[in-house]
Design an enzyme around this catalytic site. Structure first.
Site, PDB file in Angstrom:
ATOM      1  N   GLU A   1     -31.481  62.325 -73.060  1.00 48.54           N
ATOM      2  CA  GLU A   1     -32.483  62.873 -72.354  1.00 48.54           C
ATOM      3  C   GLU A   1     -33.920  63.568 -73.309  1.00 48.54           C
ATOM      4  OE1 GLU A   1     -31.112  65.173 -68.943  1.00 48.54           O
ATOM      5  OE2 GLU A   1     -33.320  65.997 -68.690  1.00 48.54           O
TER       6      GLU A   1
ATOM      7  N   GLY B   1     -23.469  65.399 -76.620  1.00 49.52           N
ATOM      8  CA  GLY B   1     -23.283  64.829 -75.422  1.00 49.52           C
ATOM      9  C   GLY B   1     -23.262  63.479 -75.320  1.00 49.52           C
TER      10      GLY B   1
ATOM     11  N   GLY C   1     -26.213  66.800 -81.548  1.00 50.10           N
ATOM     12  CA  GLY C   1     -26.101  66.708 -80.085  1.00 50.10           C
ATOM     13  C   GLY C   1     -24.788  65.886 -79.886  1.00 50.10           C
TER      14      GLY C   1
ATOM     15  N   HIS D   1     -34.677  69.025 -62.137  1.00 53.64           N
ATOM     16  CA  HIS D   1     -33.428  68.344 -62.147  1.00 53.64           C
ATOM     17  C   HIS D   1     -33.419  67.610 -63.709  1.00 53.64           C
ATOM     18  CE1 HIS D   1     -29.554  65.996 -61.815  1.00 53.64           C
ATOM     19  NE2 HIS D   1     -30.205  65.120 -61.665  1.00 53.64           N
TER      20      HIS D   1
ATOM     21  N   GLN E   1     -38.499  65.854 -63.051  1.00 50.22           N
ATOM     22  CA  GLN E   1     -37.807  65.426 -61.688  1.00 50.22           C
ATOM     23  C   GLN E   1     -37.231  66.463 -61.127  1.00 50.22           C
ATOM     24  OE1 GLN E   1     -34.262  62.680 -61.101  1.00 50.22           O
ATOM     25  NE2 GLN E   1     -35.965  61.506 -60.527  1.00 50.22           N
TER      26      GLN E   1
ATOM     27  N   LEU F   1     -26.324  71.048 -58.284  1.00 51.87           N
ATOM     28  CA  LEU F   1     -26.637  69.772 -57.730  1.00 51.87           C
ATOM     29  C   LEU F   1     -25.472  69.106 -56.632  1.00 51.87           C
ATOM     30  CD1 LEU F   1     -28.697  67.372 -58.111  1.00 51.87           C
ATOM     31  CD2 LEU F   1     -26.512  66.272 -59.441  1.00 51.87           C
TER      32      LEU F   1
ATOM     33  N   ARG G   1     -37.380  58.905 -62.512  1.00 55.35           N
ATOM     34  CA  ARG G   1     -36.047  58.419 -63.002  1.00 55.35           C
ATOM     35  C   ARG G   1     -35.364  57.769 -61.579  1.00 55.35           C
ATOM     36  NH1 ARG G   1     -30.402  60.297 -63.631  1.00 55.35           N
ATOM     37  NH2 ARG G   1     -31.071  62.479 -63.424  1.00 55.35           N
TER      38      ARG G   1
ATOM     39  N   PHE H   1     -27.263  54.087 -54.137  1.00 55.79           N
ATOM     40  CA  PHE H   1     -27.894  55.022 -54.880  1.00 55.79           C
ATOM     41  C   PHE H   1     -29.584  54.852 -54.427  1.00 55.79           C
ATOM     42  CE2 PHE H   1     -27.124  58.240 -58.493  1.00 55.79           C
ATOM     43  CZ  PHE H   1     -25.737  58.638 -57.912  1.00 55.79           C
TER      44      PHE H   1
ATOM     45  N   THR I   1     -24.807  65.644 -55.583  1.00 54.19           N
ATOM     46  CA  THR I   1     -25.057  64.454 -55.981  1.00 54.19           C
ATOM     47  C   THR I   1     -25.686  63.405 -54.892  1.00 54.19           C
ATOM     48  OG1 THR I   1     -24.115  62.246 -56.977  1.00 54.19           O
ATOM     49  CG2 THR I   1     -22.759  63.507 -55.466  1.00 54.19           C
ATOM     50  N   GLU I   2     -26.510  62.377 -55.351  1.00 49.75           N
ATOM     51  CA  GLU I   2     -26.989  61.587 -54.487  1.00 49.75           C
ATOM     52  C   GLU I   2     -26.131  60.714 -53.935  1.00 49.75           C
ATOM     53  OE1 GLU I   2     -31.019  60.396 -55.812  1.00 49.75           O
ATOM     54  OE2 GLU I   2     -30.301  58.251 -56.010  1.00 49.75           O
TER      55      GLU I   2
ATOM     56  N   ALA J   1     -25.284  60.661 -75.156  1.00 48.20           N
ATOM     57  CA  ALA J   1     -25.916  59.820 -76.162  1.00 48.20           C
ATOM     58  C   ALA J   1     -25.471  60.185 -77.476  1.00 48.20           C
ATOM     59  CB  ALA J   1     -27.708  60.609 -75.943  1.00 48.20           C
TER      60      ALA J   1
ATOM     61  N   ARG K   1     -36.368  59.433 -55.751  1.00 53.83           N
ATOM     62  CA  ARG K   1     -36.298  60.842 -55.581  1.00 53.83           C
ATOM     63  C   ARG K   1     -37.489  61.774 -55.313  1.00 53.83           C
ATOM     64  NH1 ARG K   1     -31.676  61.892 -60.240  1.00 53.83           N
ATOM     65  NH2 ARG K   1     -30.230  60.902 -58.844  1.00 53.83           N
TER      66      ARG K   1
ATOM     67  N   HIS L   1     -34.862  67.100 -58.128  1.00 59.37           N
ATOM     68  CA  HIS L   1     -33.769  66.499 -57.225  1.00 59.37           C
ATOM     69  C   HIS L   1     -33.855  67.044 -55.712  1.00 59.37           C
ATOM     70  CE1 HIS L   1     -29.912  64.803 -55.947  1.00 59.37           C
ATOM     71  NE2 HIS L   1     -30.088  64.247 -57.145  1.00 59.37           N
TER      72      HIS L   1
END
Ligand SMILES: Cc1cc2nc3c(=O)[nH]c(=O)nc-3n(C[C@H](O)[C@H](O)[C@H](O)COP(=O)(O)OP(=O)(O)OC[C@H]3O[C@@H](n4cnc5c(N)ncnc54)[C@H](O)[C@@H]3O)c2cc1C
Ligand code: SF4
Ligand code: SF4
Ligand code: FES
Lengths: 312, 567
Positions: free
Chosen positions: B370, B12, B10, B336, B226, B238, B381, B113, B240-241, B14, B272, B228
């Site tokens: 994730e 990403g 992976g 989300h 979750q 999305l 979250r 946030f 964004t928040e 992480a 959320r 969103h």
């Protein structure tokens, strides 16, 4: 909305000579070219290959040529580029080999980005907390950092079409991101490196990259920023830099561009004779040779005044 | 056969963070990813990353907000580590080149946030994830980390109870290869495409979750998915928040700011789960518009919108034909994020290294990001905590994997046998008679999951979803492909991904049906109250030939006793 996607198909295993195949699609109001292609793949022809992931113009996977211009398929609304029933031509990116269908081989693209040493290189000990820098300095860099490495600019760059060694717009925009970062400690070494052959001076300012970039990076403008930084830093001995200085000098003197004089000043007398005679002859035979001696322009003084006002 | 001390699967945030750490420690590490690392879905994170950097804030407050946000299902030891170590990690990211927005003093700026007591979300305009991802990639280039790009993992190798590597398929050529490793770190992201619509990218297909599950690891709290509050109707993309963080608010069809009613204190910036539920109630009670409520950004003005939310302006214009400066934007809750994931300890180990057997795992297999569940997000979250999770626990997993790899010997792996096994699997797919295709199942699964196990759920809705998933699982054995070639065969990959997603969707269904209370994102209309006496515990699911097996594990509490949760 109904439309027809005319897709360039190529598969080294089963379809070694590229052909175009037409697929009718029926899309919702805000359907994108990517939605259309996925619909083809899911419902009509699973052999179609393409790259995609985010569907929101941020992962940089889905660059391709749409009606002849490099674009992100996920950002291109069908209703914006075609009227109902029209045909849209979809091809892989240019200036890169094709792996299959719409999937281009981006190896060289990544190699070039790697070649500009695309990582921050501070010198001296790091501060205990964050580097104190202004918000403006950071915001200036976001323009370049916006680049999602999609390759659209490289696909349509006119210099890369004839010179594969040119570092190209994406890599040089990335280069800008480091020379203008107040935290980087190797600005001089970087400028020296980017001034070399295949670097900033090889761009012809055709503006293609600015036009096709989906993220507003405007690579050509970033290249121009690196150019002025390089000139300011004294890297004015390279051919490109001399070309720029000579250009300015000649226009200042005569109010017009004297191509012969420019070549002489850029390359030096002997080198110009050797390297440019061929070009000159070819231009002559195609009736494109500029006059050897220009007639003086009456209004040249205006141009000189302009230069004075600019302080150069 | 390529081999490395540490193999990170992976690319990403992480994964790159884990690889960066492992390489900095001098290990022989390689990164392997099915998409080019910068194309990973971490790029899509817009809003920001949480760390209590300001003087009035503290990591303890951050930790408490996170515990409360998780509806007390988060493990408090893991949350403490996250919030404490976030501070140094943000500074490290800044030193590596992240161009965080600044305060007038030149320090890292933060925005508000949902569910946070202070402005704590560090950000780069509305492209935070993309910048973090690209900066980590820059650093891996700088360190010359070996990277296998566009390689798709089909199998995790377990020998003598230890993870010894994986089998992967090189997408551009179709070549199968066995990768041997002393330690494997799984960073394959979430299950986004299990739900339709979804804010997640098309490549987010639960691969690592299924691979780990099949290999013997435990999936934990998989019912916690979750939704969103602000996603676009047309394609689930999305918003964004950060938009609400900068001052945008929600209104219903009557123009009322309805969040004042549901969360008098935090209003539009409540957690959320709370906001998504409120929106759903408004829509169900007839105060929505065309299945949506409205996000109003008009009063923010061009200065804020163009400087801090320019991507939002673009997305709304492109996909909804709305100019957010002139009219409110129709939005609705959409799938989300997965709070659940592969059960790990605070160093990313999927097995119980304490010597006990509190849960089942695979020695030598680590997980972060994730796809993992340490668990810092519990039942819900907080925005901005996921990027921090990838950074802190990506780093810790990378370091622990190096330590582990140095302490063990190589395990013997029969390269040919594994290749043959995967070749046969692929041939079986090629040999299926034409008919059903993966795309046919995908939509049905996605809709069933979103109808049954979303913002509100009950016995019946979840039962229906699970039944659909199980019947699709049966059908999936006859799925066929059009493309039988080797080169960039995405048709084949879609079948393999479909298999991963169905396995994981089943686990979500089983976990959800069995939790008989409401907590965080798991809001049951038939059990509307949280029940700490019986359910303050994690759901564990492990693979058996008969199907998913359920177990439970107590939540780790350190200093915060569960309280009623209001915003
Ligand atoms: C639209 C959106 C906005 C978000 N905004 C925020 C935010 O503002 N703040 C925040 O904190 N969080 C946010 N999140 C959540 C956060 O972005 C993600 O949780 C996080 O980035 C996940 O990172 P990751 O490294 O775990 O996984 P990913 O970035 O998804 O990477 C997964 C990697 O695994 C690889 N992989 C998967 N399967 C295979 C396979 N079979 N073989 C080989 N490789 C494989 C992929 O190629 C990819 O490289 C957002 C999420 C979304 C969807
Ligand atoms: S402006 Fe320069 S870099 Fe951009 S496309 Fe033209 S030649 Fe290439
Ligand atoms: S500069 Fe623009 S066109 Fe070029 S790779 Fe970056 S985002 Fe794509
Ligand atoms: S799919 Fe990610 S940029 Fe188009």
């Amino acid at each position: 909305m109904r439309a027809t996607l005319r897709v360039r198909r190529y598969d080294p295993e089963t379809q070694p000579t590229p052909t175009y195949k037409e697929y009718p699609v029926d899309l919702p109001q805000y359907g994108t070219v990517l939605d259309g292609l996925l619909d083809v793949r899911d419902r009509q022809d699973g052999t179609l290959s393409l790259r995609c992931s985010c569907r929101s113009a941020i992962c940089g996977s889905c660059s391709m040529r749409i009606n002849g211009e490099a674009r992100l398929a996920c950002k291109t609304l069908v209703n914006k580029i075609a009227s109902p029933g029209e045909t849209i031509t979809v091809e892989p990116m240019g200036n890169m080999p094709v792996i299959k269908d719409l999937v281009a081989d981006m190896t060289l693209f990544w190699d070039k980005v790697r070649a500009v040493e695309p990582y921050l290189q501070p010198v001296g000990p790091a501060p205990e907390r964050e580097y104190l820098v202004s918000n403006e300095a950071m915001e200036r860099l976001t323009v370049a950092m916006n680049c999602i490495m999609c390759g659209a600019c490289v696909s349509d760059c006119t210099v890369l079409e004839v010179d594969k060694t040119f570092l190209g717009p994406a890599a040089l925009a990335k280069a800008y991101r480091f020379v203008d970062d107040p935290r980087d400690g190797r600005k001089m070494e970087r400028l020296e490196k980017y001034t070399q052959t295949s670097g900033i001076w090889d761009c012809t300012r055709c503006n293609m990259c600015v036009q096709v970039c989906p993220k507003g990076v405007a690579p050509m403008e970033r290249i121009m920023q690196v150019r002025s930084m390089a000139m300011e830093a004294g890297f004015n001995k390279t051919r490109g830099a001399r070309h720029a200085s000579a250009f300015a000098e000649i226009v200042k003197e005569s109010g017009r561009l004297d191509e012969m004089g420019l070549a002489l000043k850029t390359y030096g007398f002997f080198k110009a004779g050797f390297t440019l005679t061929g070009i000159g002859l070819r231009a002559f035979f195609r009736n494109k040779l500029p006059p050897l001696f220009h007639r003086p322009i009456a209004t040249a003084e205006n141009v000189r005044r302009l230069f004075r006002r600019l302080g150069v | 056969m390529p081999q490395h001390d540490v193999l990170v699967i992976g690319g990403g945030l992480a994964g790159m963070r884990a690889a960066y750490k492992a390489k900095s420690l001098g290990a022989d590490v390689a990164l392997l990813s099915k998409v080019y690392p910068t194309r990973s879905h971490s790029a899509a994170a817009q809003g920001g990353i949480q760390a209590a950097m300001t003087s009035e804030d503290s990591w303890e407050t951050h930790a408490f907000d996170t515990v409360k946000g998780s509806d007390y299902l988060g493990d408090q030891d893991a949350i403490e580590i996250l919030c404490r170590e976030a501070l140094d990690d943000i500074i490290e990211l800044e030193h590596l080149g992240v161009i965080f927005n600044r305060t007038p003093e030149g320090r890292i700026d933060a925005r508000a946030f949902g569910g946070t007591s202070y402005k704590r979300t560090c950000f780069v305009a509305d492209q935070t994830g993309q910048v973090l991802l690209h900066v980590m990639w820059e650093q891996l280039v700088g360190l010359n980390v070996k990277s296998y790009e566009e390689w798709f993992v089909t199998h995790l190798i377990v020998e003598d109870g230890r993870c010894a590597g994986c089998v992967a398929l090189e997408i551009p050529t179709g070549r199968l290869e066995v990768f041997r490793a002393r330690a494997v770190v799984l960073c394959t992201g979430g299950l986004g495409q299990v739900y339709q619509p979804s804010t997640n990218g098309l490549a987010v297909t639960a691969d690592g979750l299924a691979l780990a599950y099949r290999a013997g690891a435990t999936l934990m709290d998989m019912e916690m998915v979750q939704h969103h509050p602000t996603t676009l109707k047309s394609n689930g993309v999305l918003i964004t928040e950060g938009a609400r963080g900068e001052g945008a608010f929600l209104i219903n069809s009557k123009g009322e700011r309805f969040m004042e009613k549901y969360a008098p204190k935090m209003k539009d910036l409540a957690s959320r789960d709370v906001v998504s539920r409120s929106e759903t109630i408004e829509i169900r009670e007839g105060r929505g518009m065309d299945g949506c409520v409205l996000l109003d950004l008009r009063h923010l003005g061009p200065e804020v919108v163009f400087k801090k939310l320019s991507q939002i302006h673009e997305l709304a214009r492109d996909y909804a034909n709305v100019d957010v400066l002139k009219e409110p934007l129709p939005i609705r809750p959409g799938y989300h994020y997965l709070m659940g994931g592969v059960k790990t300890d605070v160093d990313g180990r999927t097995w119980d290294a304490s010597g006990g057997r509190r849960w089942q795992g695979v020695e030598g297999l680590f997980a972060a990001g994730e796809c993992a569940n340490v668990s810092v997000h519990g039942g819900n979250r907080l925005g901005g905590n996921s990027l921090m999770d990838t950074v802190v626990y990506g780093r810790r997993s990378g370091a622990a994997a190096v330590g582990y790899a140095r302490s063990v010997d190589w395990v013997a792996v029969n390269e040919d046998a594994y290749k043959e096994q995967e070749r046969r699997k692929i041939k079986a797919i090629f040999d299926k008679p034409p008919g059903l295709r993966a795309a046919d199942l995908r939509q049905e699964m996605g809709t069933a999951m979103d109808d049954g196990i979303a913002v509100f759920r009950d016995e019946e809705s979840m039962g229906n979803a699970l039944r659909t998933v199980r019947s699709l699982k049966e059908k999936s054995s006859s799925v066929s492909v059009h493309n039988k070639g080797h080169v960039f065969n995405t048709d084949l990959l879609s079948v393999l991904e479909m298999g991963y997603m169905l396995d994981v969707a089943e686990v979500v269904g089983v976990s959800a049906l069995n939790r008989k209370e409401s907590r965080g994102a798991h809001a049951r209309t038939d059990y509307p109250e949280r029940n700490d006496a019986e359910w303050l515990k994690h759901t564990l699911v492990s693979w058996t030939p008969e199907g998913p097996r359920l177990d439970y594990l107590p939540v780790t509490l350190t200093r915060w006793e569960p309280q009623r949760r209001t915003y």
